[in-house]
Design an enzyme around this catalytic site. Structure first.
Site, PDB file in Angstrom:
ATOM      1  CB  THR A  73      -5.316   1.831   9.135  1.00  0.00           C
ATOM      2  OG1 THR A  73      -4.198   1.043   9.495  1.00  0.00           O
ATOM      3  CG2 THR A  73      -5.124   3.252   9.567  1.00  0.00           C
ATOM      4  CB  SER A  96      -3.208  -7.782  11.100  1.00  0.00           C
ATOM      5  OG  SER A  96      -3.271  -6.493  10.602  1.00  0.00           O
ATOM      6  CG  ASN A  97      -2.537  -6.160   5.184  1.00  0.00           C
ATOM      7  OD1 ASN A  97      -2.563  -6.580   4.028  1.00  0.00           O
ATOM      8  ND2 ASN A  97      -1.421  -5.755   5.783  1.00  0.00           N
ATOM      9  CB  CYS A 110      -0.891  -0.003   1.234  1.00  0.00           C
ATOM     10  SG  CYS A 110       0.073   0.174   2.727  1.00  0.00           S
ATOM     11  CD  GLU A 158      -3.112   1.201  12.532  1.00  0.00           C
ATOM     12  OE1 GLU A 158      -2.900   0.341  11.645  1.00  0.00           O
ATOM     13  OE2 GLU A 158      -4.162   1.860  12.605  1.00  0.00           O
ATOM     14  CG  HIS A 200       2.707  -0.755  12.248  1.00  0.00           C
ATOM     15  ND1 HIS A 200       1.679  -1.128  11.439  1.00  0.00           N
ATOM     16  CD2 HIS A 200       3.556  -1.813  12.283  1.00  0.00           C
ATOM     17  CE1 HIS A 200       1.899  -2.353  10.992  1.00  0.00           C
ATOM     18  NE2 HIS A 200       3.038  -2.790  11.481  1.00  0.00           N
ATOM     19  CB  SER A 219       3.729  -6.161   4.412  1.00  0.00           C
ATOM     20  OG  SER A 219       2.932  -7.261   4.773  1.00  0.00           O
ATOM     21  CB  CYS A 244       0.651   5.164   7.168  1.00  0.00           C
ATOM     22  SG  CYS A 244      -0.618   5.419   5.922  1.00  0.00           S
TER      23      CYS A 244
END
Ligand code: F3S
Length: 688
Positions: A166, A223-224, A14, A127, A75, A280, A97
């Site tokens: 996020t 996690s994403n 991202c 984060e 994060h 990532s 970010c």
């Protein structure tokens, strides 16, 4: 088996992660000694490559070596970490970010406004820990709708704000928001789920619905990536792999599953395979996975670039931060942190991260950022550079201060207003003072010091001055301390003559001495104390008892507004030594006295301060004395009897003979002779 492979448009890095990784490579290219606070990205191959190039990983800023640059990952970190880095003095590259930084800003504002903050997310995720660290201890983290329901059942805080990590699942976020009571009196909801995450999840959901099987590339600790796997595996058989090699290990398993699906679907079915990747996962891993999948199914595939996604993402970013920043813009910013490299990070409400270097913060090189600003301060700034590639905007407070300051200088010039400033340098022909961030030249002749005086005495001193000339185009101003001093002296004089009266008492500084008196400052106006008024003792000149700079208590003896003369007194009647003497002593008293001078006819001896008596030569001894010095000398302490006090002539007669038993009989014959006490003095002159 015929197969078609499609890759989700939004797969891979991202914006935030891409920017953070690039910042590490850039710092390494610049030759900096670099450490990241935790792995910069949940991807071992990227981290391994950075490590090989010299970027080490630390888990606490305390592990940093002096001068080592710390890169804060996307994060973000708690506020306390910035504080720690500032105290340690390590340089910082803040790759937080912008979307995460926005959450920090929201929770800081909300907690400052007295609201408790609910954070939807994983309490162990860095984060979330960073967000918690901006909430001033006034927050609660919940993982899902069940935990939120428990909080609601327990009763909600009266003032509440809610934000999300996020990478929080967009669907779960929607469920949570529905649970919140619509009649809550003070509830602020901030949808802070990153659109990149949402887009990636929604793309993955759509693609997995249309696919027979899915491959999700990414770190198992990301996690994403795990969420993408959850979304896809609900729709079709899915595999989470970290590298292309790992895909090879699952090749048989994948072929077998594909065969089952194809058999079920019947002949002619074209197997649809979807690929997505976590935020990532670098592009080269996605390409390797695509290539390997083509190899497994022996089919060609087109490898879509992520340019569309990048453009769409920029669009989203612009929607989130509609504020556009251009060079030269005047903007307001909130201080988000003070970095160890003396840079102040500022939130200007735009997608870029704002920063102010120390030289653009102040023109005073002796100051540190922490002397001037603190986190949460709102600053007026001007944009001096926008760097879209780095997502940064360089700002200046000093230039705005100068602009505002010069406006104030012009207004003060028009109004004749007195300004305050500090002398920052001594230059040829005068001084330079800083006032309101503007440098004002003060010629030596306007410094208020005498001709030829050393101007350095004013260096770093606070001064008051008026503007006597300006040049708007060149932003130059000329000031005068002398005019302020003159105006103040004139005002003080006018006030003095309006109110002063004989008998008024002042405490003033001795400004100058002459042979006939001392001039004393009464607060902008000088009066004179005549030499005869300075002391009850006999003195030859004022400098016998006072020096320039001494503080003297004086009273007004006489005033003449026409000539401007002020005559001052300093001696007090109650201190008159003759009065004190006659109150304490009488004829017949025997006292010890100190010989202060010797003459041919006798010796003078001091009884108390300012009071001397004469011991006539005939009264020195019972024996005949031909030379006074045979009996007494200056400094001797002798016992004498007071044989006479002449109050009119202020003379005292003493006798050593009468003080002894042998001489006592002859006391009565002793005659009062000469002198002694005198307060005579030259005639007075009035002060000019
Ligand atoms: Fe930032 Fe969203 Fe990525 S918050 S780090 S752009 S997932």
């Amino acid at each position: 088996m015929r197969a078609e492979i499609k890759t989700a448009k939004s797969a891979g890095f991202c914006f935030g992660v891409d920017r953070a990784v690039k910042l590490v490579y850039q710092a390494l290219d610049e030759g900096k000694r670099v450490a990241t606070l935790g792995p910069i990205v949940h991807n071992e191959s990227v981290v391994g490559d950075l490590n090989a190039k010299g970027a080490r990983i630390v888990s606490d800023p305390a592990e940093l070596a002096p001068g080592e640059t710390l890169i804060i990952r996307a994060h973000g970190v708690p506020q306390a970490v910035y504080q720690q880095l500032s105290e340690q003095g390590n340089p910082v590259i803040d790759a937080t970010c912008p979307f995460v930084a926005r959450i920090h800003k929201i929770v800081m504002e909300q907690t400052a406004a007295g609201r408790h903050v609910f954070i939807a997310g994983d309490p162990k995720h860095p984060e979330v820990q960073g967000i918690v660290g901006h909430c001033r201890g006034n927050c609660t983290v919940f993982r899902d709708a069940d935990e939120l329901k428990c909080l609601i059942d327990r009763s909600l805080p009266e003032r509440l704000a809610i934000v999300a990590q996020t990478t929080y699942n967009k669907l779960l976020w929607g469920e949570c928001i529905k649970l919140l009571p619509s009649d809550h009196p003070d509830l602020q909801v901030f949808d802070t789920v990153c659109s990149a995450t949402a887009a990636r999840q929604s793309d993955a959901d759509l693609l997995s619905r249309a696919s027979d099987l899915m491959i999700i590339a990414g770190g198992r600790h990301s996690s994403n990536t795990v969420k993408l796997y959850d979304v896809c595996s609900r729709n079709c058989p899915s595999w989470l792999i970290e590298t292309a090699e790992e895909l090879q290990q699952h090749a048989d398993e994948i072929r077998q599953k594909a065969a089952e699906i194809a058999a079920k679907a019947g002949s002619g079915h074209i197997l649809k395979i979807g690929i997505t990747a976590g935020a990532s996962t670098p592009a080269h891993i996605i390409k390797e996975v695509q290539t390997n999948m083509s190899g497994i199914f022996d089919t060609d595939t087109t490898i879509p670039e992520n340019e569309d996604f990048a453009a769409a993402f920029e669009e989203e970013l612009d929607k989130t931060f509609p504020k556009k920043i251009r060079k030269g813009d005047r903007v307001k910013g909130i201080v988000a942190s003070i970095g160890g490299n003396n840079e102040v990070m500022v939130d200007v409400g735009a997608k870029q991260t704002g920063y102010i270097t120390l030289s653009e913060l102040t023109s005073d090189a002796s100051k540190k950022p922490s002397d001037l600003v603190k986190v949460g301060d709102e600053l007026e700034l001007v944009v001096i550079q926008v760097n879209d590639a780095e997502g940064t905007v360089q700002l200046s407070k000093r230039r705005v201060d100068e602009m505002i300051g010069f406006d104030n200088i012009l207004k003060a010039y028009e109004a004749g207003e007195v300004l305050e400033g500090t002398v920052i340098s001594v230059v040829k022909g005068g001084l330079v003072a800083d006032s309101n961030g503007v440098h004002v030249f003060i010629p030596a002749s306007q410094s208020g010091l005498g001709r030829g005086a050393d101007l350095n005495v004013l260096l770093k001193q606070p001064i008051r001055f008026v503007i006597i000339d300006t040049n708007e185009q060149r932003r130059r101003a000329v000031g005068s301390i002398r005019q302020v001093q003159k105006a103040e002296r004139d005002a003080a004089k006018a006030k003095f003559w309006e109110t002063a009266k004989v008998g008024d008492v002042y405490t003033g500084e001795v400004k100058s001495l002459t042979s006939y008196g001392a001039f004393v400052d009464l607060g902008g106006i000088d009066g004179m104390v005549h030499v005869s008024e300075l002391s009850w003792a006999r003195i030859h000149q004022p400098s016998d008892v006072v020096e320039v700079g001494d503080t003297l208590e004086v009273y007004i003896k006489a005033l003449n507004p026409e000539t401007g003369r002020i005559s001052l007194g300093h001696r007090r009647p109650e201190d008159n030594p003759w009065v004190k003497f006659t109150n304490e002593y009488q004829v017949g008293d025997v006292v010890d006295a100190t010989v202060v001078s010797v003459t041919s006819f006798g010796a003078f001896a001091r009884i108390t301060d300012g009071i001397d008596g004469l011991i006539h030569i005939s009264q020195l001894s019972n024996e005949r004395v031909s030379n006074v010095k045979d009996v007494v000398n200056v400094g001797d302490v002798v016992t004498v009897k007071i044989t006479a006090i002449d109050s009119e002539k202020k003379r005292i007669s003493l006798s050593m003979r009468a003080a002894t038993d042998d001489g006592a009989a002859e006391d009565e014959e002793a005659e009062a002779d000469e002198v002694v006490y005198s307060d005579e003095a030259p005639a007075e002159d009035a002060a000019e």
